[in-house]
Design a protein around this motif. Structure first.
Motif, PDB file in Angstrom:
ATOM      1  N   ASN A 108      -6.575 -34.027  14.272  1.00  0.00           N
ATOM      2  CA  ASN A 108      -6.142 -33.044  13.270  1.00  0.00           C
ATOM      3  C   ASN A 108      -5.561 -33.756  12.056  1.00  0.00           C
ATOM      4  N   ASP A 109      -5.540 -33.054  10.930  1.00  0.00           N
ATOM      5  CA  ASP A 109      -5.031 -33.612   9.678  1.00  0.00           C
ATOM      6  C   ASP A 109      -3.569 -34.023   9.769  1.00  0.00           C
ATOM      7  N   GLN A 115     -10.225 -32.400  17.649  1.00  0.00           N
ATOM      8  CA  GLN A 115      -9.036 -32.034  18.411  1.00  0.00           C
ATOM      9  C   GLN A 115      -8.757 -30.539  18.386  1.00  0.00           C
ATOM     10  N   GLU A 116      -8.807 -29.912  17.237  1.00  0.00           N
ATOM     11  CA  GLU A 116      -8.476 -28.497  17.038  1.00  0.00           C
ATOM     12  C   GLU A 116      -7.161 -28.142  17.718  1.00  0.00           C
TER      13      GLU A 116
END
Length: 181
Positions: free
Chosen positions: A167-168, A110-111
Motif C-alpha cells: 500500500n502507498d 496488499q489492499e
C-alpha cells in the motif's frame, strides 16, 4: 483414511502432490507409487503383506481425490499406474498454467490484507511457479559465481514485486531500502 487433508479437485496439483509425497515418505510407502517396491512372487510369504500395503496406498490416493478424478483412475492396473496417470494429466508444466500464475502474481497487491497475509499469498504463488520451473534450475557445481548471481537476481525480483504491491502508506519505507548489486 485420508492421506492428506486436502482433496485434489484438479487445481493446485503441485501442492497436493508435494503433500502426498511427504506423507508417503513419512510412512515409508513411496516405493509403491514409483515402482521401487515390486510385487513379490504370488507364492512368496511376502505377497500378502505387500498386497495389503499396495491396497492401502491405493485407497489413500483414491480418498485424496475428488469423485470425478477418482472415478477416472480407479481402474488403474497398479498404484504406480494410478500415480503416473495423475502426473501426466495434471503435473505437466504448461504455458497456460505459467501464464495464469504470472498474471495472478502481477495483479497481487496488499489492499486490505496485513503484510503477513499479503506476503503469504505472494510466497505461495512464487513457490508454485518454482515447482513448475524445477527443471530449469542449475544443479552443477559452478565456480564462476553465475549461479549465485542468478539466484540473487531472482530474489531481487521478488523483493521488488513485494514492494510494488505494498500500500502507498509504505511509500517512504520502500524508498529507503538499499540495493546491493
Amino acid at each position: 483414511m485420508s492421506l492428506v487433508n486436502t482433496t485434489f479437485d484438479g487445481k493446485g496439483f503441485q501442492g497436493w502432490r508435494r503433500s502426498v509425497l511427504i506423507t508417503l515418505s513419512a510412512k515409508n510407502k513411496i516405493g509403491f507409487i514409483n515402482g521401487a517396491c515390486p510385487a513379490p512372487a504370488l507364492t512368496s510369504r511376502d505377497y500378502q503383506p505387500w498386497s495389503r500395503c499396495i491396497d492401502m496406498v491405493t485407497s489413500w490416493l483414491l480418498n485424496s481425490l475428488s469423485k470425478d478424478i477418482g472415478d477416472n483412475v480407479i481402474y488403474s492396473k497398479s498404484t504406480k499406474d494410478l500415480w503416473t496417470s495423475l502426473e501426466h494429466r495434471f503435473g505437466q508444466s504448461n504455458g497456460a498454467k505459467l501464464y495464469h500464475l504470472r498474471k495472478e502474481l502481477s495483479r497481487l497487491v496488499q489492499e486490505t490484507s496485513d503484510i503477513a497475509s499479503y506476503f503469504t499469498k505472494l510466497k505461495r504463488l512464487w513457490d508454485e511457479l518454482d515447482s513448475l520451473n524445477c527443471d530449469v534450475k542449475c544443479s552443477c557445481l559452478c565456480v564462476c559465481e553465475g549461479k549465485q548471481k542468478l539466484e540473487k537476481s531472482l530474489d531481487d525480483e521478488k523483493l521488488i514485486q513485494f514492494l510494488m504491491g505494498l500500500n502507498d502508506s509504505y511509500g517512504q519505507a520502500r524508498g529507503t531500502i538499499p540495493y546491493q548489486a
